[in-house]
Scaffold this motif. Structure first.
Motif, PDB file in Angstrom:
ATOM      1  N   LEU A 169       0.704  -1.313  -0.035  1.00  0.00           N
ATOM      2  CA  LEU A 169       0.085  -0.113  -0.089  1.00  0.00           C
ATOM      3  C   LEU A 169       0.925   1.192  -0.073  1.00  0.00           C
ATOM      4  N   ASP A 170       0.513   2.064  -1.070  1.00  0.00           N
ATOM      5  CA  ASP A 170       1.290   3.326  -1.128  1.00  0.00           C
ATOM      6  C   ASP A 170       0.660   4.516  -0.413  1.00  0.00           C
ATOM      7  N   LEU A 171       1.241   5.486   0.353  1.00  0.00           N
ATOM      8  CA  LEU A 171       0.554   6.551   0.934  1.00  0.00           C
ATOM      9  C   LEU A 171       1.231   7.781   0.677  1.00  0.00           C
ATOM     10  N   GLN A 172       0.686   8.977   0.400  1.00  0.00           N
ATOM     11  CA  GLN A 172       1.159  10.050  -0.055  1.00  0.00           C
ATOM     12  C   GLN A 172       0.261  11.236   0.645  1.00  0.00           C
ATOM     13  N   ALA A 173       1.101  12.184   1.410  1.00  0.00           N
ATOM     14  CA  ALA A 173       0.399  13.329   2.111  1.00  0.00           C
ATOM     15  C   ALA A 173       1.087  14.597   1.674  1.00  0.00           C
ATOM     16  N   GLU A 174       0.304  15.605   1.806  1.00  0.00           N
ATOM     17  CA  GLU A 174       0.780  16.877   1.534  1.00  0.00           C
ATOM     18  C   GLU A 174       0.805  17.892   2.773  1.00  0.00           C
ATOM     19  N   PHE A 175       1.731  18.643   3.000  1.00  0.00           N
ATOM     20  CA  PHE A 175       1.733  19.404   4.152  1.00  0.00           C
ATOM     21  C   PHE A 175       2.163  20.789   3.924  1.00  0.00           C
ATOM     22  N   ALA A 176       1.418  21.929   4.634  1.00  0.00           N
ATOM     23  CA  ALA A 176       1.419  23.143   4.435  1.00  0.00           C
ATOM     24  C   ALA A 176       2.072  24.058   5.631  1.00  0.00           C
ATOM     25  N   GLY A 177       3.010  24.942   5.518  1.00  0.00           N
ATOM     26  CA  GLY A 177       3.460  25.639   6.684  1.00  0.00           C
ATOM     27  C   GLY A 177       5.057  25.694   6.511  1.00  0.00           C
ATOM     28  N   LEU A 178       5.371  26.622   7.021  1.00  0.00           N
ATOM     29  CA  LEU A 178       6.953  26.983   7.045  1.00  0.00           C
ATOM     30  C   LEU A 178       7.844  25.878   7.775  1.00  0.00           C
ATOM     31  N   MET A 179       7.209  25.384   8.859  1.00  0.00           N
ATOM     32  CA  MET A 179       8.030  24.389   9.666  1.00  0.00           C
ATOM     33  C   MET A 179       7.712  22.862   9.182  1.00  0.00           C
ATOM     34  N   THR A 180       8.031  22.529   8.159  1.00  0.00           N
ATOM     35  CA  THR A 180       7.917  21.107   7.687  1.00  0.00           C
ATOM     36  C   THR A 180       8.278  20.092   8.641  1.00  0.00           C
ATOM     37  N   PRO A 181       7.746  19.094   8.764  1.00  0.00           N
ATOM     38  CA  PRO A 181       8.174  17.910   9.690  1.00  0.00           C
ATOM     39  C   PRO A 181       9.450  17.164   8.997  1.00  0.00           C
ATOM     40  N   ARG A 182      10.258  16.618   9.940  1.00  0.00           N
ATOM     41  CA  ARG A 182      11.347  15.808   9.407  1.00  0.00           C
ATOM     42  C   ARG A 182      10.798  14.409   8.917  1.00  0.00           C
ATOM     43  N   ARG A 225      10.199  12.607   2.764  1.00  0.00           N
ATOM     44  CA  ARG A 225      10.291  13.572   1.746  1.00  0.00           C
ATOM     45  C   ARG A 225      11.252  12.883   0.516  1.00  0.00           C
ATOM     46  N   SER A 226      10.835  12.831  -0.645  1.00  0.00           N
ATOM     47  CA  SER A 226      11.564  12.183  -1.662  1.00  0.00           C
ATOM     48  C   SER A 226      12.516  13.186  -2.044  1.00  0.00           C
ATOM     49  N   GLU A 227      12.689  14.353  -2.149  1.00  0.00           N
ATOM     50  CA  GLU A 227      13.299  15.378  -2.536  1.00  0.00           C
ATOM     51  C   GLU A 227      13.550  16.457  -1.368  1.00  0.00           C
ATOM     52  N   PRO A 228      14.697  16.957  -0.884  1.00  0.00           N
ATOM     53  CA  PRO A 228      14.570  18.371   0.002  1.00  0.00           C
ATOM     54  C   PRO A 228      13.666  19.452  -0.519  1.00  0.00           C
ATOM     55  N   GLY A 229      13.096  20.084   0.449  1.00  0.00           N
ATOM     56  CA  GLY A 229      12.228  21.299  -0.073  1.00  0.00           C
ATOM     57  C   GLY A 229      10.767  20.980  -0.467  1.00  0.00           C
ATOM     58  N   GLU A 230      10.643  19.647  -0.772  1.00  0.00           N
ATOM     59  CA  GLU A 230       9.209  19.323  -1.332  1.00  0.00           C
ATOM     60  C   GLU A 230       8.335  19.243   0.220  1.00  0.00           C
ATOM     61  N   LEU A 231       6.960  19.430  -0.403  1.00  0.00           N
ATOM     62  CA  LEU A 231       6.234  19.462   0.878  1.00  0.00           C
ATOM     63  C   LEU A 231       5.182  18.193   0.889  1.00  0.00           C
ATOM     64  N   THR A 232       5.624  17.329  -0.161  1.00  0.00           N
ATOM     65  CA  THR A 232       4.751  15.945  -0.327  1.00  0.00           C
ATOM     66  C   THR A 232       5.624  14.751   0.244  1.00  0.00           C
ATOM     67  N   TYR A 233       5.224  14.013   1.058  1.00  0.00           N
ATOM     68  CA  TYR A 233       5.668  12.945   1.647  1.00  0.00           C
ATOM     69  C   TYR A 233       5.079  11.441   1.264  1.00  0.00           C
ATOM     70  N   ARG A 234       5.994  10.720   1.232  1.00  0.00           N
ATOM     71  CA  ARG A 234       5.517   9.469   0.531  1.00  0.00           C
ATOM     72  C   ARG A 234       6.121   8.148   1.420  1.00  0.00           C
ATOM     73  N   GLY A 235       5.276   7.175   1.424  1.00  0.00           N
ATOM     74  CA  GLY A 235       5.762   5.984   2.267  1.00  0.00           C
ATOM     75  C   GLY A 235       5.083   4.707   1.709  1.00  0.00           C
ATOM     76  N   ALA A 236       5.461   3.819   1.779  1.00  0.00           N
ATOM     77  CA  ALA A 236       4.742   2.295   1.601  1.00  0.00           C
ATOM     78  C   ALA A 236       4.986   1.260   2.625  1.00  0.00           C
ATOM     79  N   THR A 237       4.114   0.392   2.836  1.00  0.00           N
ATOM     80  CA  THR A 237       4.208  -0.808   3.579  1.00  0.00           C
ATOM     81  C   THR A 237       3.656  -2.122   2.995  1.00  0.00           C
ATOM     82  N   THR A 238       4.225  -2.914   3.390  1.00  0.00           N
ATOM     83  CA  THR A 238       3.927  -4.373   2.760  1.00  0.00           C
ATOM     84  C   THR A 238       3.291  -5.371   3.870  1.00  0.00           C
ATOM     85  N   THR A 239       2.328  -5.962   3.415  1.00  0.00           N
ATOM     86  CA  THR A 239       1.721  -7.103   4.438  1.00  0.00           C
ATOM     87  C   THR A 239       1.421  -8.311   3.468  1.00  0.00           C
TER      88      THR A 239
END
Length: 439
Positions: free
Chosen positions: A73-86, A110-124
């Motif tokens: 399963l793939d998950l993608q989330a977008e964040f807004a704000g100056l202080m983006t999470p690590r 984050r796939s690339e520094p400075g992006e506001l889109t975070y991606r992740g995946a998990t397997t079962t």
């Protein structure tokens, strides 16, 4: 939702003994402890408010998967704000068909520094067939000071259909076999085999002498042999026991799922060969009974029908099930029964019911090897309990062998093997039966 991290709780807690020590030395400083806690609570709230806010959250869920096969399963989330999470962590509630723990964990980066889109995946790995529902998704991330967790949730109404595993059908070995066999893309005739007379041909050295047509040879003054074509349009029934004995696991999956995979692999061959194929399942009573299908185009429909075979924690009623199956069949058929023998009483009832079938039909039993019993027998005993387990396992295995021997004495073929090669052995038995024209 905002709540404290372990760091914030530790800093607040460490202020209490420090404040108590200062109050003991200098009573006028007792308010420092309260001020310390209030300051940290204020920083915690500010840290939570400064943390980025989650925007669009997308969970990519496939429509279907196969039991025992990795599901990603793939998950993608977008964040807004100056202080983006690590880093963002996620937790997804799922049906226990998809995961034993009932949840799946994500780590989003984050796939690339400075992006506001975070991606992740998990397997079962799904462990049961049926419809696996996707529940609530939770995401959380820390504020810039690391004192507060910010959390959001999203309810999902998606679901995944867990289908029988047909990875063996897609294997290169099976595809190569179908391409070069009599049932594949290249139509070839097996001289001297089959049951349908095709033509007379001149006898060649190496041909079966029983195929010589003596009357035809006398008329033409040369040896002629009969050439046969493999008979098609036979009726093949896969009867699957889905009772309590077949719900026990083998290598992490229920026996019935191992049996369904082997049945579908063989059904793919039977459909390719032009035979009519049907599925039948039973437990305390008959469950599934599909119409006879022919042609490989109907294989996906058969896979969908097999996915509806449920897990029944009931004793199997062989007499009722096989009687109902016999009344349904109007012509001689090959009945392939997948089952397991639990005790001598149920085995006797099964033998009696199978004995009534062989008067009109050809019956083939498929039995899975019990790896757990073999491991208990082969394990070196270390105490009295290990000896007792080994003796009990050997007794159960002897009872099983006795039932197999009785079936063979009745004239019923039995295919027994490990779950990872039972499908191949069943195909070989089917082709052997077909070529000798026994159906």
């Amino acid at each position: 939702m905002i709540y404290p991290t372990a760091r914030a709780v530790f800093l607040i807690a460490i202020g209490a003994p420090v404040a108590a020590l200062l109050a003991a030395l200098m009573p006028n400083l007792w308010a420092i402890g309260i001020a310390w806690a209030a300051m940290l609570v204020l920083l915690l709230v500010v840290d939570g408010l400064m943390a980025a806010k989650a925007g669009n959250v997308r969970l990519a869920v496939p429509n279907s998967t196969e039991i025992g096969a990795p599901l990603e399963l793939d998950l993608q989330a977008e964040f807004a704000g100056l202080m983006t999470p690590r880093q963002v962590s996620g937790n997804l509630g799922v049906d226990d068909r998809l995961s034993d723990t009932g949840r799946m964990e994500f780590t989003l980066d984050r796939s690339e520094p400075g992006e506001l889109t975070y991606r992740g995946a998990t397997t079962t790995i799904p462990n049961r067939r049926g419809t696996g529902d996707i529940g609530k998704l939770w995401l959380r991330w820390k504020g810039p000071l690391g004192l507060a967790w910010r959390q959001t949730s999203k309810q999902s109404d998606q679901s995944i259909a867990v289908m029988p595993n047909i990875s063996a059908v897609r294997s290169p070995t099976v595809q190569m076999f179908l391409r070069d066999s009599v049932f594949g893309l290249l139509a070839r005739k097996f001289r001297g085999e089959g049951s349908e007379f095709e033509a007379l041909t001149e006898y060649q050295p190496g041909m079966d002498r029983r195929s010589i047509d003596w009357k035809g040879s006398a008329r033409h003054s040369k040896l002629l042999a009969k050439e046969y074509d493999t008979e098609r349009n036979n009726q093949i029934v896969f009867a699957l026991d889905c009772g309590s004995a077949m719900c026990e696991p083998i290598d992490g999956l229920p026996r019935i799922d191992r049996a369904v995979s082997a049945a579908l692999l063989t059904a793919y061959i039977t459909l390719k060969s032009g035979d009519k194929t049907s599925l039948f399942s039973f437990a305390a009573k008959p469950e599934l009974s599909t119409p006879f299908l022919s042609g490989s185009r109907n294989f996906y429909r058969m896979q969908q029908d097999a996915a509806t075979i449920d897990y029944r924690h009931q004793e199997s009623n062989y007499t009722l099930a096989l009687s109902a199956l016999s009344s349904r069949l109007q012509r001689r058929s090959l009945i392939i029964i997948f089952t397991d023998f639990t005790d001598p009483t149920s085995a006797d009832l099964m033998l009696e019911a199978a004995g009534r079938l062989i008067d009109k039909h050809l019956v083939l039993f498929v039995v899975l090897e019990d790896k757990e019993l073999l491991e208990l027998i082969e394990k070196k005993p270390e105490n009295a309990e290990d000896v007792a387990r080994s003796v009990t396992a050997q007794s159960l295995l002897d009872q099983k062998k006795l039932v197999v021997t009785r079936l063979q004495h009745m004239g019923i073929d039995v295919v027994e093997g490990a779950h990872d090669n039972i499908g191949t052995r069943l195909i070989n038995s089917y082709l052997k039966i077909k070529r000798r024209g026994a159906i």
